[in-house]
Scaffold this motif. Structure first.
Motif, PDB file in Angstrom:
ATOM      1  N   LYS A 172      -2.181   3.980   2.978  1.00  0.00           N
ATOM      2  CA  LYS A 172      -2.640   3.005   1.981  1.00  0.00           C
ATOM      3  C   LYS A 172      -2.001   1.644   2.237  1.00  0.00           C
ATOM      4  O   LYS A 172      -0.915   1.539   2.817  1.00  0.00           O
ATOM      5  CB  LYS A 172      -2.312   3.489   0.569  1.00  0.00           C
ATOM      6  CG  LYS A 172      -0.840   3.768   0.304  1.00  0.00           C
ATOM      7  CD  LYS A 172      -0.632   4.400  -1.054  1.00  0.00           C
ATOM      8  CE  LYS A 172       0.850   4.720  -1.280  1.00  0.00           C
ATOM      9  NZ  LYS A 172       1.077   5.387  -2.579  1.00  0.00           N
ATOM     10  N   TRP A 173      -2.697   0.639   1.781  1.00  0.00           N
ATOM     11  CA  TRP A 173      -2.289  -0.759   1.879  1.00  0.00           C
ATOM     12  C   TRP A 173      -1.732  -1.132   0.510  1.00  0.00           C
ATOM     13  O   TRP A 173      -2.478  -1.235  -0.467  1.00  0.00           O
ATOM     14  CB  TRP A 173      -3.509  -1.566   2.250  1.00  0.00           C
ATOM     15  CG  TRP A 173      -3.316  -3.019   2.501  1.00  0.00           C
ATOM     16  CD1 TRP A 173      -2.145  -3.690   2.660  1.00  0.00           C
ATOM     17  CD2 TRP A 173      -4.358  -3.992   2.622  1.00  0.00           C
ATOM     18  NE1 TRP A 173      -2.384  -5.021   2.880  1.00  0.00           N
ATOM     19  CE2 TRP A 173      -3.738  -5.233   2.864  1.00  0.00           C
ATOM     20  CE3 TRP A 173      -5.738  -3.946   2.562  1.00  0.00           C
ATOM     21  CZ2 TRP A 173      -4.461  -6.410   3.027  1.00  0.00           C
ATOM     22  CZ3 TRP A 173      -6.461  -5.099   2.731  1.00  0.00           C
ATOM     23  CH2 TRP A 173      -5.823  -6.320   2.969  1.00  0.00           C
ATOM     24  N   SER A 174      -0.420  -1.323   0.427  1.00  0.00           N
ATOM     25  CA  SER A 174       0.250  -1.493  -0.862  1.00  0.00           C
ATOM     26  C   SER A 174       0.614  -2.948  -1.118  1.00  0.00           C
ATOM     27  O   SER A 174       0.983  -3.684  -0.195  1.00  0.00           O
ATOM     28  CB  SER A 174       1.517  -0.639  -0.925  1.00  0.00           C
ATOM     29  OG  SER A 174       1.218   0.736  -0.788  1.00  0.00           O
ATOM     30  N   PHE A 175       0.515  -3.357  -2.403  1.00  0.00           N
ATOM     31  CA  PHE A 175       0.821  -4.725  -2.816  1.00  0.00           C
ATOM     32  C   PHE A 175       1.851  -4.713  -3.940  1.00  0.00           C
ATOM     33  O   PHE A 175       1.733  -3.932  -4.898  1.00  0.00           O
ATOM     34  CB  PHE A 175      -0.443  -5.440  -3.306  1.00  0.00           C
ATOM     35  CG  PHE A 175      -1.522  -5.561  -2.266  1.00  0.00           C
ATOM     36  CD1 PHE A 175      -1.499  -6.581  -1.336  1.00  0.00           C
ATOM     37  CD2 PHE A 175      -2.553  -4.628  -2.213  1.00  0.00           C
ATOM     38  CE1 PHE A 175      -2.482  -6.689  -0.380  1.00  0.00           C
ATOM     39  CE2 PHE A 175      -3.544  -4.725  -1.252  1.00  0.00           C
ATOM     40  CZ  PHE A 175      -3.513  -5.761  -0.326  1.00  0.00           C
ATOM     41  N   PHE A 176       2.835  -5.599  -3.827  1.00  0.00           N
ATOM     42  CA  PHE A 176       3.867  -5.757  -4.847  1.00  0.00           C
ATOM     43  C   PHE A 176       4.054  -7.252  -5.099  1.00  0.00           C
ATOM     44  O   PHE A 176       3.814  -8.082  -4.217  1.00  0.00           O
ATOM     45  CB  PHE A 176       5.189  -5.141  -4.387  1.00  0.00           C
ATOM     46  CG  PHE A 176       5.112  -3.670  -4.075  1.00  0.00           C
ATOM     47  CD1 PHE A 176       5.477  -2.731  -5.027  1.00  0.00           C
ATOM     48  CD2 PHE A 176       4.682  -3.234  -2.829  1.00  0.00           C
ATOM     49  CE1 PHE A 176       5.402  -1.373  -4.741  1.00  0.00           C
ATOM     50  CE2 PHE A 176       4.605  -1.880  -2.529  1.00  0.00           C
ATOM     51  CZ  PHE A 176       4.969  -0.949  -3.498  1.00  0.00           C
ATOM     52  N   SER A 177       4.494  -7.601  -6.305  1.00  0.00           N
ATOM     53  CA  SER A 177       4.679  -9.018  -6.623  1.00  0.00           C
ATOM     54  C   SER A 177       5.981  -9.240  -7.376  1.00  0.00           C
ATOM     55  O   SER A 177       6.543  -8.323  -7.979  1.00  0.00           O
ATOM     56  CB  SER A 177       3.504  -9.551  -7.445  1.00  0.00           C
ATOM     57  OG  SER A 177       3.523  -9.001  -8.753  1.00  0.00           O
ATOM     58  N   LEU A 178       6.441 -10.498  -7.345  1.00  0.00           N
ATOM     59  CA  LEU A 178       7.636 -10.922  -8.070  1.00  0.00           C
ATOM     60  C   LEU A 178       7.439 -12.388  -8.455  1.00  0.00           C
ATOM     61  O   LEU A 178       7.183 -13.227  -7.584  1.00  0.00           O
ATOM     62  CB  LEU A 178       8.882 -10.782  -7.194  1.00  0.00           C
ATOM     63  CG  LEU A 178      10.204 -11.226  -7.825  1.00  0.00           C
ATOM     64  CD1 LEU A 178      10.616 -10.237  -8.914  1.00  0.00           C
ATOM     65  CD2 LEU A 178      11.286 -11.347  -6.761  1.00  0.00           C
TER      66      LEU A 178
END
Length: 408
Positions: A94-100
């Motif tokens: 899977k292609w995972s995305f995280f943000s801050l």
């Protein structure tokens, strides 16, 4: 259990408070209307995209209202005022995305931060990505997908996890280079691609094509390019006020470094060749420096590490007259102590002018390095929350904004 019921069960206490405060006047009947709809929408435009996804399941009316262009445009506008860091990598199919939020790095200088998980897109092969614009991003370079049957470039919205495959580029060439641009005035996204002739010692781009997103049936169309060139790699692009910029070098006997400017609205290519940076070679990075186009160049081959002594920063003050301001930056001794053997790349500048550096591989611990040019101070912030992953190639981007729109 229906999807709507499941979504409602996931609503947090804070989201419940927001829903209750907005809907309480409706329950009282005669007091309903004291909060105008435009005020309600302005309130909701300030909550996270994941909350909006759940609010859409509160009722049919909410679902319709929160999907209307007026609200999605308002949400994107408010999100642009509070940009975030975007982290993305491919692991476990899977292609995972995280943000801050960037504000957490600027206003509160804590030594560690926990990212928020945005979405996961199922994909069983590794990918490269363009620098995101307007809350969307595009996979980069079609030749990396050629070894996988039916693999195609795609547009993805990290906030929603939605994605859409792009039509195949009609070409006999094996490699296709890709860039994504956004015009904030006309609110239009366009993909610029160019086929590449990979001749030894003389690479060059050939056919230049553009695709407009959100136009129903999407088709690639040819545009003219008057200067033979070849783009430098490794995220050397930035989009500012409807113009996409990327670094390139002249093809053939003309090896001069240049900046290519693609106007999203007119679909015209222009070229900046200036004495100030004619000898700049890779590695160099284009950045948005306080709303102006900037170039950062360091002398170390490849990526930077603790042994790097500093860099040169060019900022263009007048695009038409080609007036540049140059700064030579030397790192403090603390740079080596904090960075040491970690290989990092420049990812851009924050709202307060700090230049950020990010590792290229997921590790534990994982640090972002923040350098303040005015005070010559360096600090690092540990980023937590990626999960039990190690060794994956990671892409880190600044100035990302959340977008509620479905992928065009």
């Amino acid at each position: 259990m229906s999807a709507m019921k499941k979504r409602k069960q996931c609503v947090s206490k804070e989201e419940t408070r927001i829903i209750s405060s907005i809907t309480s006047t409706k329950a009282s009947g005669e007091n309903y209307g004291q909060i105008p709809m435009d005020i309600i929408l302005k309130i909701l435009s300030r909550v996270p995209a994941k909350s909006i996804a759940r609010f859409r399941c509160v009722s049919k009316d909410w679902g319709v209202t929160l999907c209307r262009p007026y609200f999605t445009d308002l949400f994107l506008k408010m999100s642009s005022l509070s940009p975030c860091l975007l982290f993305t990598f491919h692991a476990e199919g899977k292609w995972s995305f995280f943000s801050l939020p960037e504000s957490m790095l600027i206003s509160d200088q804590k030594s560690s931060r926990v990212v928020d998980s945005l979405s996961h897109v199922p994909i069983d092969y590794p990918i490269r990505v363009c620098v995101p614009v307007g809350g969307l991003l595009c996979t980069k370079d079609e030749w990396n997908l050629s070894g996988k049957k039916d693999a195609r470039m795609m547009i993805c919205n990290p906030s929603t996890g939605g994605f859409k495959l792009l039509p195949k580029v009609k070409t006999r060439r094996r490699r296709v280079l890709t860039y994504l641009g956004y015009d904030p005035v006309e609110k239009v996204y366009k993909v610029l691609c160019m086929t590449s002739c990979e001749r030894p010692y003389s690479p060059k781009t050939e056919q230049h094509q553009v695709l407009t997103l959100g136009t129903g049936k999407m088709n690639w169309r040819m545009i003219e390019c008057s200067v033979s060139h070849y783009p430098q790699s490794h995220h050397n692009e930035t989009c500012i006020d409807g113009v996409l910029y990327y670094l390139a070098v002249g093809s053939g006997c003309w090896k001069t470094s240049m900046i290519v400017c693609f106007d999203i609205r007119s679909e015209k290519l222009k070229f900046i060749v200036d004495e100030a940076f004619k000898d700049i070679k890779s590695p160099s990075t284009l950045i948005n420096y306080k709303g102006k186009l900037g170039i950062i160049h360091h002398n170390a081959p490849g990526l930077m590490d603790g042994k790097s002594s500093g860099f040169a920063l060019w900022v263009i003050d007048d695009m038409e007259k080609h007036i540049w301001c140059k700064n030579i930056v030397m790192f403090p001794s603390l740079w080596w102590n904090l960075v040491a053997g970690t290989r990092v790349r420049i990812i851009g500048t924050t709202g307060n002018g700090e230049i950020l550096f990010s590792p290229c591989v997921v590790s534990i611990p994982f640090y972002i390095f923040c350098y303040n040019m005015e005070t010559n101070a360096i600090r690092r912030v540990e980023i937590k929350g990626f999960g039990p992953v190690m060794g994956q190639k990671i892409y880190t981007f600044l100035n990302h904004m959340e977008n509620l729109k479905l992928v065009p």
